[in-house]
Scaffold this motif. Structure first.
Motif, PDB file in Angstrom:
ATOM      1  N   ASN A   2       0.886  -1.077   0.171  1.00 13.65           N
ATOM      2  CA  ASN A   2       0.105  -0.095  -0.304  1.00 13.65           C
ATOM      3  C   ASN A   2       0.934   1.326  -0.076  1.00 13.65           C
ATOM      4  N   PRO A   3       0.368   2.297  -0.966  1.00 18.07           N
ATOM      5  CA  PRO A   3       1.443   3.317  -0.752  1.00 18.07           C
ATOM      6  C   PRO A   3       1.204   4.190   0.376  1.00 18.07           C
ATOM      7  N   LEU A   4       0.341   4.150   1.060  1.00 14.32           N
ATOM      8  CA  LEU A   4       0.183   4.946   2.320  1.00 14.32           C
ATOM      9  C   LEU A   4       1.184   4.448   3.423  1.00 14.32           C
ATOM     10  N   ILE A   5       1.250   3.015   3.333  1.00 12.37           N
ATOM     11  CA  ILE A   5       2.272   2.567   4.452  1.00 12.37           C
ATOM     12  C   ILE A   5       3.599   2.555   4.056  1.00 12.37           C
ATOM     13  N   THR A   6       3.979   2.591   2.758  1.00 13.23           N
ATOM     14  CA  THR A   6       5.253   3.181   2.368  1.00 13.23           C
ATOM     15  C   THR A   6       5.553   4.508   3.002  1.00 13.23           C
ATOM     16  N   LEU A   7       4.635   5.262   2.518  1.00 12.87           N
ATOM     17  CA  LEU A   7       4.852   6.777   2.819  1.00 12.87           C
ATOM     18  C   LEU A   7       5.239   6.881   4.362  1.00 12.87           C
ATOM     19  N   ALA A   8       4.252   6.119   5.281  1.00 11.47           N
ATOM     20  CA  ALA A   8       4.451   6.245   6.642  1.00 11.47           C
ATOM     21  C   ALA A   8       5.723   5.657   6.989  1.00 11.47           C
TER      22      ALA A   8
END
Length: 82
Positions: A2-8
């Motif tokens: 998930n891109p949001l997990i990667t960003l976090a």
């Protein structure tokens, strides 16, 4: 992934790196040059331009904010364990 997990994860790693870097800097070099007198320890008066001692630092060096916080908590802990 998930891109949001990667960003976090990326933000958390950057914040951890900056925090540990500043903590290391405070440990190795706890003093910094005073911003008011630029590390000289002297200021000039406005009217006559005579040099006087800097009221903020007195010697040209000030304790870093991170080191001040570390010393505060260290003092509290040492007083609590007596």
């Amino acid at each position: 992934m998930n891109p949001l997990i990667t960003l976090a994860i990326a933000v958390a790693v950057i914040l951890a790196t900056v925090t540990l870097g500043y903590a290391g800097l405070c440990w190795i070099k706890p003093f910094t040059a005073c911003r008011r007198c630029a590390g000289t320890g002297r200021r000039t008066t406005r009217v006559l331009r005579r040099p006087r001692a800097c009221r903020r630092c007195d010697r040209g060096y000030r304790l870093r904010a991170g080191r001040w916080i570390f010393n505060y908590f260290h003092r509290i802990r040492s007083e609590a364990t007596r």
